[in-house]
Scaffold this active site. Structure first.
Site, mmCIF file in Angstrom:
data_model
loop_
_atom_site.group_PDB
_atom_site.id
_atom_site.type_symbol
_atom_site.label_atom_id
_atom_site.label_comp_id
_atom_site.label_asym_id
_atom_site.label_seq_id
_atom_site.Cartn_x
_atom_site.Cartn_y
_atom_site.Cartn_z
ATOM 1 N N SER A 165 0.856 -1.180 0.000
ATOM 2 C CA SER A 165 0.000 0.000 0.000
ATOM 3 C C SER A 165 0.890 1.227 0.000
ATOM 4 O O SER A 165 2.062 1.170 0.396
ATOM 5 C CB SER A 165 -0.899 0.001 1.240
ATOM 6 O OG SER A 165 -1.559 1.246 1.391
ATOM 7 N N TYR A 177 -2.402 -1.702 10.391
ATOM 8 C CA TYR A 177 -2.412 -1.703 8.926
ATOM 9 C C TYR A 177 -1.089 -1.201 8.339
ATOM 10 O O TYR A 177 -0.448 -1.901 7.549
ATOM 11 C CB TYR A 177 -3.571 -0.857 8.398
ATOM 12 C CG TYR A 177 -3.673 -0.894 6.891
ATOM 13 C CD1 TYR A 177 -4.211 -2.002 6.246
ATOM 14 C CD2 TYR A 177 -3.219 0.172 6.115
ATOM 15 C CE1 TYR A 177 -4.288 -2.057 4.865
ATOM 16 C CE2 TYR A 177 -3.290 0.126 4.730
ATOM 17 C CZ TYR A 177 -3.827 -0.986 4.111
ATOM 18 O OH TYR A 177 -3.887 -1.049 2.743
#
Length: 310
Positions: A165, A177
């Site tokens: 990401s 995350y």
């Protein structure tokens, strides 16, 4: 004059890269690719995309319902398997199933796409279990799947595509995350170094903000409300109700900017699997290319200031 020479050299570089990256691997119809997280989002779209190109897709889904729906809309070439990347027995069973499917051909492509996003909040608001839940899926599960299938990929001199990401470059949010995505970057880079002598190529996909089932407004809202409700009164008083409402507004702003067209991500994944010369990294989406990735190279004092202003 110097600027004209630099511009010409830059233009020649991009022209050479464009030409070099056009070359496609032959006999794609004979190659097997396993994709995790095919229930929805990037994995689901990539499975359909590769199936249309005639590749032998092995789609790993978390639920039987989603697996059945995917099979109904694809060719008979596509096969599905139920996989929970956080369950060692499930991963081992999947690996044996893949070995039976590919036989002596080996596994040409492994796409580690399965992931979760929540819970997301300031780190002090979270418990250790909150971190572990996300890291187990996004990082530990990816490592387990990769290690179990590595011999098959090496046998085919194939490809590994790991979904990271833009948040694996710039940690804009607290929780597991961003930590997991930073780990994906490190794991992928070390894997690429390890496997280069075997002819295996490893690519990292770094998407910007895209609208998938992982990024659903209700999910973020419910998660944040649950986290706030369980906080000790001392922590609530320290941060104040304003911080809680600001986080809600921040999520609303972030989610409203999500892009529905997932093709920049799935096209990057497909290129990593099918190009003779895939890239080591793919920044997917203009926000990743022009904002998040360049932002990661700014001085720390600049990035800290901007993140604080958010």
């Amino acid at each position: 004059m110097m600027w004209m020479c630099l511009a010409a050299l830059l233009g020649l570089y991009f022209l050479f890269r464009w030409y070099r990256e056009r070359e496609t691997v032959p006999n794609l119809q004979e190659k097997y690719v396993l994709i995790t997280g095919c229930d929805s989002g990037f994995g689901n779209q990539l499975a359909r995309q590769l199936d249309r190109r005639g590749m032998r897709v092995l789609a790993a889904c978390l639920t039987q319902k989603e697996a059945d729906q995917l099979r109904e809309t694809t060719s008979q070439r596509l096969q599905t398997v139920i996989l929970d990347v956080t369950n060692r027995d499930s991963v081992a069973a999947m690996a044996q199933w893949v070995k039976d499917q590919v036989g002596e051909k080996g596994l040409w492509g492994l796409v580690n796409n399965a992931g979760v996003g929540t819970p997301i909040a300031p780190n002090e608001w979270l418990t250790l279990d909150d971190f572990i839940r996300v890291i187990n899926v996004n990082l530990i599960g990816m490592i387990d799947v990769t290690l179990c299938l590595l011999a098959l990929v090496r046998k085919a001199r194939g490809r590994i595509v790991n979904v990271s990401s833009a948040a694996g470059r710039v940690p804009l949010i607290g929780g597991g995350y961003c930590i997991s995505k930073f780990g994906v970057e490190a794991f992928s880079d070390s894997l690429r170094h390890d496997l280069s002598s075997f002819g295996v190529k490893v690519s990292i996909i770094e998407p910007g903000a895209f609208k998938t089932n992982m990024a659903v407004k209700a999910t973020f809202k419910e998660s944040l409300d649950r986290i706030w409700s369980r906080l000790p009164s001392e922590v609530k008083e320290s941060y104040g109700e304003t911080s809680f409402h600001n986080y809600h507004r921040r999520f609303d702003s972030m989610l409203s900017a999500l892009k529905a067209d997932l093709s920049p991500v799935t096209d990057s994944m497909a290129h990593g699997l099918t190009a003779v010369h895939p890239r080591a990294r793919y920044a997917a989406g203009w926000d990743a290319k022009l904002l998040y990735i360049p932002f990661s190279y700014f001085p720390t004092m600049v990035t800290d200031y901007v993140i604080a202003k958010l």
